[in-house]
Write an enzyme that holds these catalytic residues in place. Structure first.
Site, PDB file in Angstrom:
ATOM      1  N   GLU A 167       0.800  -1.227   0.000  1.00 21.93           N
ATOM      2  CA  GLU A 167       0.000   0.000   0.000  1.00 21.93           C
ATOM      3  C   GLU A 167       0.833   1.278   0.000  1.00 21.93           C
ATOM      4  O   GLU A 167       1.800   1.401   0.735  1.00 21.93           O
ATOM      5  CB  GLU A 167      -0.898  -0.004   1.233  1.00 21.93           C
ATOM      6  CG  GLU A 167      -1.851   1.167   1.283  1.00 21.93           C
ATOM      7  CD  GLU A 167      -3.021   0.876   2.189  1.00 21.93           C
ATOM      8  OE1 GLU A 167      -4.009   0.312   1.691  1.00 21.93           O
ATOM      9  OE2 GLU A 167      -2.921   1.169   3.394  1.00 21.93           O
ATOM     10  N   LYS A 211       0.646   4.874   1.151  1.00 26.89           N
ATOM     11  CA  LYS A 211      -0.104   5.785   2.026  1.00 26.89           C
ATOM     12  C   LYS A 211       0.859   6.757   2.683  1.00 26.89           C
ATOM     13  O   LYS A 211       1.952   6.383   3.086  1.00 26.89           O
ATOM     14  CB  LYS A 211      -0.924   5.018   3.058  1.00 26.89           C
ATOM     15  CG  LYS A 211      -0.142   4.402   4.194  1.00 26.89           C
ATOM     16  CD  LYS A 211      -0.936   3.369   4.949  1.00 26.89           C
ATOM     17  CE  LYS A 211      -1.613   3.832   6.186  1.00 26.89           C
ATOM     18  NZ  LYS A 211      -2.193   2.697   6.941  1.00 26.89           N
ATOM     19  N   LYS A 232      -8.190   2.433  -2.539  1.00 32.22           N
ATOM     20  CA  LYS A 232      -8.575   2.308  -1.137  1.00 32.22           C
ATOM     21  C   LYS A 232      -9.073   3.665  -0.656  1.00 32.22           C
ATOM     22  O   LYS A 232      -8.347   4.645  -0.671  1.00 32.22           O
ATOM     23  CB  LYS A 232      -7.405   1.822  -0.288  1.00 32.22           C
ATOM     24  CG  LYS A 232      -7.869   1.340   1.072  1.00 32.22           C
ATOM     25  CD  LYS A 232      -6.754   0.640   1.806  1.00 32.22           C
ATOM     26  CE  LYS A 232      -7.210   0.208   3.174  1.00 32.22           C
ATOM     27  NZ  LYS A 232      -6.088  -0.007   4.079  1.00 32.22           N
ATOM     28  N   GLU A 237     -14.525  -5.302   2.952  1.00 34.37           N
ATOM     29  CA  GLU A 237     -13.837  -5.302   4.246  1.00 34.37           C
ATOM     30  C   GLU A 237     -14.796  -5.519   5.416  1.00 34.37           C
ATOM     31  O   GLU A 237     -15.836  -4.885   5.509  1.00 34.37           O
ATOM     32  CB  GLU A 237     -13.102  -3.963   4.428  1.00 34.37           C
ATOM     33  CG  GLU A 237     -12.327  -3.894   5.723  1.00 34.37           C
ATOM     34  CD  GLU A 237     -11.563  -2.594   5.845  1.00 34.37           C
ATOM     35  OE1 GLU A 237     -10.632  -2.379   5.040  1.00 34.37           O
ATOM     36  OE2 GLU A 237     -11.892  -1.794   6.741  1.00 34.37           O
ATOM     37  N   ASN A 282     -10.174  -6.670   8.396  1.00 36.90           N
ATOM     38  CA  ASN A 282      -9.374  -5.581   8.942  1.00 36.90           C
ATOM     39  C   ASN A 282      -9.150  -5.834  10.427  1.00 36.90           C
ATOM     40  O   ASN A 282     -10.094  -5.886  11.206  1.00 36.90           O
ATOM     41  CB  ASN A 282     -10.079  -4.230   8.732  1.00 36.90           C
ATOM     42  CG  ASN A 282      -9.124  -3.065   8.948  1.00 36.90           C
ATOM     43  OD1 ASN A 282      -8.039  -3.235   9.515  1.00 36.90           O
ATOM     44  ND2 ASN A 282      -9.514  -1.885   8.503  1.00 36.90           N
ATOM     45  N   GLU A 331      -5.750  -7.559   6.693  1.00 32.75           N
ATOM     46  CA  GLU A 331      -5.346  -6.158   6.609  1.00 32.75           C
ATOM     47  C   GLU A 331      -5.016  -5.608   8.002  1.00 32.75           C
ATOM     48  O   GLU A 331      -5.703  -5.919   8.967  1.00 32.75           O
ATOM     49  CB  GLU A 331      -6.492  -5.302   6.056  1.00 32.75           C
ATOM     50  CG  GLU A 331      -7.144  -5.783   4.779  1.00 32.75           C
ATOM     51  CD  GLU A 331      -8.402  -4.975   4.475  1.00 32.75           C
ATOM     52  OE1 GLU A 331      -8.473  -3.797   4.854  1.00 32.75           O
ATOM     53  OE2 GLU A 331      -9.324  -5.540   3.880  1.00 32.75           O
ATOM     54  N   SER A 332      -4.001  -4.763   8.063  1.00 36.06           N
ATOM     55  CA  SER A 332      -3.607  -4.014   9.276  1.00 36.06           C
ATOM     56  C   SER A 332      -2.865  -4.877  10.299  1.00 36.06           C
ATOM     57  O   SER A 332      -3.212  -6.030  10.544  1.00 36.06           O
ATOM     58  CB  SER A 332      -4.798  -3.372   9.999  1.00 36.06           C
ATOM     59  OG  SER A 332      -5.483  -2.493   9.175  1.00 36.06           O
TER      60      SER A 332
END
Length: 260
Positions: free
Chosen positions: A57, A59, A119, A168, A189, A219-220
């Protein structure tokens, strides 16, 4: 559907932004560009290769950590990801909390051949048309921000545009909503969007509720090769990682370390 204050604020802010953008460029004008856009790349196929696939990603900042790499060059970051073996790239286009924009997506499209995920907090079909025009192959849809009816509508709109959707979830109820809506790619997530706390166990807990044959993305909160191996063993198909890679002096090193 109850929403935490962070999510509430983002959705409200996004509604205003979309209304403004729609005034500047009406949806019909945007749609007229669609025939000129090249065929999209297969996002879901990129996630089901041998081992765990990485969605790397781009970001600049996050609501929980603040600025991460505010002056990041999209081209530099995404080409580093591609060089090091990422399977797909996620580009954050949310401006206020994540420092992104649609121009980042367009720049990433010009820089790499990998499938791209837009996203953002997508709440309106207009954003899906924007995503496709900017070169996205897939879009993130967050169950907590949408609820059942809107999720189904947006999944249908995405399909019409030829976009895959990463749906998600972060609890059992949301998994049910995603599955009922026919989600083929479900992202778990590990960050709670109400409190912003992260717990990697969320993925392990929810895997049992996701039907076989669904592509699962964690994710995360994924920071090490150990995390990746544990997720792979549990049956996760792909991981989405941003911060751990963006903090590396050379993001290639971060990608290689995660993929071993």
């Amino acid at each position: 559907m109850a929403m935490g204050t962070f999510l509430d604020n983002v959705v409200e802010h996004t509604e205003r932004l979309v209304a403004e953008r729609r005034r500047v460029i009406p949806e019909q004008t945007l749609r007229e560009q669609l025939p000129l856009i090249p065929r999209n790349r297969p996002f879901s196929e990129a996630l089901i290769r041998e081992g765990v696939s990485l969605i790397a990603e781009m970001k600049r900042s996050s609501p929980s950590k603040g600025p991460i790499r505010p002056d990041a060059s999209v081209t530099e970051i995404v080409t580093a990801y591609e060089d090091a073996g990422a399977s797909a790239v996620s580009v954050l286009t949310e401006p206020k909390w994540f420092g992104g924009g649609l121009e980042d997506l367009a720049e990433a499209r010009a820089a790499v051949a990998l499938p791209l995920l837009r996203k953002d907090f997508i709440i309106d079909p207009y954003q899906l048309v924007e995503a496709r025009v900017a070169g996205a192959d897939a879009a993130l849809l967050i169950v907590a921000a949408l609820g059942r009816t809107r999720l189904t509508e947006l999944m249908g709109a995405a399909t019409e545009l030829g976009l895959d959707t990463l749906v998600e979830v972060h609890d059992e109820d949301e998994v049910r909503v995603a599955v009922d809506a026919g989600a083929e790619i479900i992202g778990v997530n590990n960050r709670n969007l109400h409190s912003l706390d992260v717990d990697l166990r969320t993925t392990f807990t929810l895997l049992a509720d996701i039907p076989a044959g669904t592509v699962v993305v964690a994710e995360s909160g994924i920071t090490s090769r150990e995390d990746v191996l544990e997720l792979e063993e549990a049956g996760v198909d792909a991981i989405l990682v941003g911060e751990a890679l963006m903090r590396q002096r050379d993001p290639r090193d971060g990608v290689r370390a995660l993929l071993g």
